[in-house]
Motif scaffolding. Sequence first.
Motif: not given
Lengths: 194, 194
Positions: B109-132
């Motif tokens: 997240p950028s300073a001043g915006l404490p929420a992860p960018p969409d790309a981060t969520r996308h990458v993490f969902r992809d990681r979870i899916r691959r690790a299932l």
Amino acid sequence: MSSAAPLGRGPKVRAAVLAATVVELSERGYSAFTVDNVAQRAGVHKTTVYRRWPDRDALIADALADSVAAEIPIPDTGSVEDDLRALARSLVGWINSPSGRAVLAVMLPSAGLPAPPDATRHVFRDRIRRALPVVARAITRGEIPSGTNAAEMIKTLVAPIYLRVLITGESVDDTTADAAAALSLTAARAGLFS
Amino acid sequence: MSSAAPLGRGPKVRAAVLAATVVELSERGYSAFTVDNVAQRAGVHKTTVYRRWPDRDALIADALADSVAAEIPIPDTGSVEDDLRALARSLVGWINSPSGRAVLAVMLPSAGLPAPPDATRHVFRDRIRRALPVVARAITRGEIPSGTNAAEMIKTLVAPIYLRVLITGESVDDTTADAAAALSLTAARAGLFS
């Protein structure tokens, strides 16, 4: 004239300057933060600030640690399970509050610089230090193994909460907090922090 | 002329554009990132990029997910304990590598915006899916309870690592990775993810 300057010295100055620091950070962010503005808001001279804090980062670190300490009290319920839940729930409540979000925004690494600012490390060390009694009392009550590393236990408590806020973008609530407490306690009892 | 344009179509275009995206992000950062520069670096026309990705954030999300997938392979050792250790050690190795640091800087997240960018969520969902499959195979082998929530288990594996990188500023190494694997496995066996 001294009665007209109630903030001239003592703990009141410290409290006023730290409070002004948090407000300035919340309103302007880290990059636009200046000691001049803090001094003006706190009603003290700039040299009064520099007499107590060597630079703006030291001031920010102190102000954030004090703010977090006030908003996330260390519980003492008589049960480690209840203490851990209370601590995790307070953290979640703080993260979901406007002031928590504002402080977190300052503590987060800036884009392009994946290392936490010194203030973040300072605040986290302060949190660990304050939370040590929770673990010490649990050991005394025989709830977790003696020799449990308190810092590791507290980090395990908060890690799942920060992962959701910073990485997965999931919301955090009391259920998240209770699961984190169960994780931390299960691991401690299994001897993972010994 | 078609033989002079080997990147004109097919999987090679996709790979070239995604690779160029990661290099552009690493060199220029998120804010200065443009599809024009990516197209030029990949040797394709800008419209070729837009035909496959609706906007730059979709392109970035795909590129980061592909890069992480290539650098943190999903293990299949025959033992859940070894799989979890290998996964955590790969993550730690990636975080400590220049390319990992560069990708993380974009994902934070950028300073001043404490929420992860969409790309981060996308990458993490992809990681979870691959690790299932790691979790599914462990259940099949009877190493952890059936009904174990794979996403929760994987999040517990990586949370202590990200906490150190993003919050406490501690270095992470194979010891960190092995402790995270032990935590995740202990919790799964205790039924915390059921």
